[in-house]
Structures are given as C-alpha cells and as structure tokens.
Design an enzyme around this catalytic site. Structure first.
Site, PDB file in Angstrom:
ATOM      1  N   HIS A  50      -8.221  21.716  24.837  1.00 60.49           N
ATOM      2  CA  HIS A  50      -6.808  21.626  25.212  1.00 60.49           C
ATOM      3  C   HIS A  50      -6.310  23.012  25.621  1.00 60.49           C
ATOM      4  O   HIS A  50      -6.572  24.009  24.948  1.00 60.49           O
ATOM      5  CB  HIS A  50      -5.981  21.070  24.053  1.00 60.49           C
ATOM      6  CG  HIS A  50      -6.175  19.603  23.829  1.00 60.49           C
ATOM      7  ND1 HIS A  50      -5.603  18.642  24.639  1.00 60.49           N
ATOM      8  CD2 HIS A  50      -6.871  18.919  22.899  1.00 60.49           C
ATOM      9  CE1 HIS A  50      -5.942  17.432  24.209  1.00 60.49           C
ATOM     10  NE2 HIS A  50      -6.719  17.576  23.156  1.00 60.49           N
ATOM     11  N   PHE A  63      -3.982  10.927  10.120  1.00 67.33           N
ATOM     12  CA  PHE A  63      -2.775  11.694   9.794  1.00 67.33           C
ATOM     13  C   PHE A  63      -1.541  10.834  10.076  1.00 67.33           C
ATOM     14  O   PHE A  63      -1.190  10.604  11.238  1.00 67.33           O
ATOM     15  CB  PHE A  63      -2.742  12.990  10.606  1.00 67.33           C
ATOM     16  CG  PHE A  63      -4.100  13.620  10.710  1.00 67.33           C
ATOM     17  CD1 PHE A  63      -4.770  14.033   9.560  1.00 67.33           C
ATOM     18  CD2 PHE A  63      -4.740  13.741  11.923  1.00 67.33           C
ATOM     19  CE1 PHE A  63      -6.047  14.571   9.644  1.00 67.33           C
ATOM     20  CE2 PHE A  63      -6.010  14.283  12.020  1.00 67.33           C
ATOM     21  CZ  PHE A  63      -6.666  14.697  10.871  1.00 67.33           C
ATOM     22  N   ASP A 102       1.636   9.714  10.998  1.00 68.05           N
ATOM     23  CA  ASP A 102       2.825  10.223  11.676  1.00 68.05           C
ATOM     24  C   ASP A 102       3.586   9.055  12.295  1.00 68.05           C
ATOM     25  O   ASP A 102       3.538   7.947  11.788  1.00 68.05           O
ATOM     26  CB  ASP A 102       2.418  11.251  12.738  1.00 68.05           C
ATOM     27  CG  ASP A 102       1.511  10.653  13.817  1.00 68.05           C
ATOM     28  OD1 ASP A 102       1.177   9.453  13.726  1.00 68.05           O
ATOM     29  OD2 ASP A 102       1.147  11.382  14.753  1.00 68.05           O
ATOM     30  N   ASP A 117      -8.302   9.567  15.012  1.00 71.37           N
ATOM     31  CA  ASP A 117      -6.882   9.941  15.083  1.00 71.37           C
ATOM     32  C   ASP A 117      -6.610  10.765  16.338  1.00 71.37           C
ATOM     33  O   ASP A 117      -5.651  10.513  17.075  1.00 71.37           O
ATOM     34  CB  ASP A 117      -6.479  10.722  13.834  1.00 71.37           C
ATOM     35  CG  ASP A 117      -5.009  11.104  13.824  1.00 71.37           C
ATOM     36  OD1 ASP A 117      -4.631  12.039  14.572  1.00 71.37           O
ATOM     37  OD2 ASP A 117      -4.232  10.483  13.097  1.00 71.37           O
ATOM     38  N   ASP A 134      -4.010  11.138  21.558  1.00 77.10           N
ATOM     39  CA  ASP A 134      -4.092  11.474  22.981  1.00 77.10           C
ATOM     40  C   ASP A 134      -3.821  10.246  23.848  1.00 77.10           C
ATOM     41  O   ASP A 134      -3.168  10.325  24.899  1.00 77.10           O
ATOM     42  CB  ASP A 134      -5.468  12.051  23.319  1.00 77.10           C
ATOM     43  CG  ASP A 134      -5.669  13.457  22.749  1.00 77.10           C
ATOM     44  OD1 ASP A 134      -4.672  14.087  22.349  1.00 77.10           O
ATOM     45  OD2 ASP A 134      -6.833  13.915  22.709  1.00 77.10           O
TER      46      ASP A 134
END
Length: 368
Positions: free
Chosen positions: A79, A269, A271, A340, A345
C-alpha cells in the site's frame, strides 16, 4: 489413579475456568479470550445471525480471490502510504497508527467529509490517518515519538489540529479523545517500556497473544472490553490491540519484530466495515429492528448489546470462514488477519465504486 477417578489437575483447571481465574498470560500458552468471548455473544445473540451456507460459499470465493491477488503479509507494505522500512521507526509509526485507528466515518458527502490532501491525492477514512502521520513526519513534526506525546506544551490539541488538518471544513472526529490516547500511551511507555514500543514487543517474548494482553492490561485506551447482558466477565473484543500485532506481523513479514509463534490466535478486527461486507455477502443477517437501524444510519451506542452482537458475530463468522477454507485447502497459508485485510480492501473498493448494498453501522467510539 483408575480410569473412574477424576483427574485432580483437570478438575482444578475446570474450576479456574468456571470462576474466571484462568491466567490469560500463561507463560507457555497465553490466550486473549477474544474468540471464546465472540462465540459466547453469538450463541446468545438475538439480533445477528450467521448463514452457514453463505459462509461456505464465501469461503471459496474469498480463497479464490486471495489466491488471484496474491494476498500475503507482504501485501501490507505494498500500500502506497504504509512504511516500507523494517526498523524501529516503522514499529513506532504502526503503534501511533493503531493507537488512533478509530472512528473515521462521516455523515457528510464525499466532497464535504474529513479528508487529508497528501502527495497530490485526497485520502479519507483509515487512509486519512496514515496520510496525516506521513505528512507530519515530512514537516518535521515528531508525531511518532512518545517523548513528544508526553510534552504538554509541545503536543497540544492545536498541534493535533494542525497535524490532522482537513482539506474540507469537517474536522477529524474525536480529536480530543485522540489527544487523550496519545498522552496516556506516552505516559505508559515512559513508566513501563523506557519510552519504546519496541520494548513493548520484546516484553511479549514472541507471543502475539501476550502482546495483545499487555496492550489491554497496561493501556486503558486499548482495553476494548464490555459488559454483555448478565455475564460476569467482560467480553473482550480488543480490536486495536489485535490490529497492532497484525500490522507489525505484516509489515515485517513475520520476521524480526514481527515474528510471533502464535500469530494465528489473532482474530478478525471487529470494526464497522467488515460487518458491512459480511452482510453484503449474506454471511450475517440482522433482525428487522437492527436492519432498520443500520439502513436508516441511526447511531448504535458503543457497548450496547446490539453493537456487541454485531462485532462479536463478525469475529465468529470470519473464524467459521477461515475453518472452511482450511478444511477445503489444508495447505492454505491463510489466517483471520489476511481474511480481514482482504474483506476490508474489498468493501472499500465497493464503496469507491458506489455499489454498497447496505450501509455500515454507526457507532462513535475510540474502539474502532
């Protein structure tokens, strides 16, 4: 001891488990308890359900796409904005990044929402945070230095406003809370780790689970755990603590500071983006009241039962997808972290294309 006699060590272990006294940082086999707690919440969930057939189908799709795109720990460094060097400066960068890795959503339009202009591009969401940190370093602001965080005359709210200055009229959300996290982390690193996030990693002795527990135990701003219904023990989600470990692992490609013998203990994770893509894929479904709340973009209180169901069920869903991939492809080098990363993405690509079929849920907090 005969076969009919109870094993006293097993009984003692069971008694400890029932009394909630198991040592999470057992020297030989530390545990985070995140997956166990996620399963408990899902088993007692009334607002979120997992569709097993969709999970099986998603597992094949996800694995095929990850193979096609060559997803691996090295994908992280590819990235544009992520650090490329494998040294102490990258550890410090990641620590700050995940210290502040929360709450970027906005109700404003794309043109009006908080955004960072850096390197001739406009960055939003998580990438606005990474861009702002890189820009501050370019400007000579020691934003990743914990000594700077402790200096109340140098590291002020006004300085943070400058570091995270937007190219729109909307300010970065929860800026005051971010300053509090920075100040707290600086003090803890000073008191316990000689002002070094590298020393924090060294204290974990090569264990991802131990590092997660150290973050949760020593840094209140990483202690992402919450009460659920009548359960005595809090539910441990630990999103930012886990993603710090995962980011270090990925940035260093499992070597040096990123070498953890038990990295597969890290879960997805929890979120607001991954639940969105899991819902889009049909892997999780919402009760009519929760579905209406999400689609109407009404805010869900942090730590509420519905919010914990969303987060915990997503953790458990990704675990089921991981197990399905491993069952069908035993040699696959895949864990919850890479799944994840791929799912995040993917939903960002869907968002950029304007093809979201359901909004993400709205919760404003420092936990994600």
């Amino acid at each position: 001891m005969s076969d009919d006699e109870a094993d006293p060590e097993l009984l003692a272990l069971l008694r400890q488990h029932l009394q909630g006294k198991l040592n999470l940082n057992d020297e030989d086999d530390p545990q985070t308890r995140v997956l166990e707690d996620a399963e408990y919440v899902y088993d007692n969930s009334i607002d979120v359900a997992i569709d097993m057939r969709s999970c099986k189908n998603a597992a094949e799709t996800i694995y095929a796409k990850m193979q096609e795109k060559g997803y691996s720990p090295s994908t992280w460094s590819s990235h544009e904005l992520h650090p490329k060097t494998q040294d102490e400066s990258t550890v410090a960068f990641i620590f700050l990044m995940d210290l502040l890795n929360f709450s970027f959503w906005s109700e404003k339009s794309d043109a009006e929402r908080f955004a960072i202009f850096y390197k001739d591009r406009r960055w939003t969401g998580y990438w606005s945070l990474v861009a702002a940190i890189q820009r501050a370093l370019d400007e000579g602001i020691p934003i990743t230095d914990s000594h700077f965080w402790q200096d109340e005359e140098e590291c002020t709210l006004e300085v943070l406003r400058h570091v995270f200055r937007s190219c729109t009229d909307e300010e970065m959300p929860l800026l005051g809370e971010r300053l509090a996290c920075i100040r707290e982390a600086g003090n803890v690193l000073y008191q316990k780790y000689q002002c070094s996030s590298v020393n924090l990693i060294k204290a974990a002795k090569g264990s991802a689970a131990r590092l997660v527990n150290l973050l949760a135990d020593d840094f209140p701003c990483f202690r992402d755990e919450h009460r659920f219904e009548t359960r005595r023990k809090p539910i441990r989600i630990l999103k930012r603590a886990q993603i710090f470990v995962a980011d270090v692992w990925a940035a260093f490609e499992g070597k040096g500071y990123g070498e953890f013998r038990d990295i597969d203990k890290i879960t997805m994770f929890a979120d607001y983006r991954v639940p969105q893509i899991l819902s889009t894929m049909g892997c999780i479904g919402y009760s009519p009241p929760l579905d209406a709340i999400v689609r109407d973009k009404r805010e869900i209180q942090s730590g509420s039962n519905r919010e914990l169901q969303l987060r915990a069920s997503s953790i458990w869903c990704v675990e089921l997808i991981r197990r399905e991939i491993k069952k069908n492809h035993p040699d696959a080098k895949v864990n919850a972290i890479l799944i994840d990363f791929f799912l995040y993405d993917t939903i960002k690509e869907i968002e950029a294309a304007g093809k979201e079929s359901i909004p993400h849920h709205r919760t404003r907090s420092i936990w994600y």
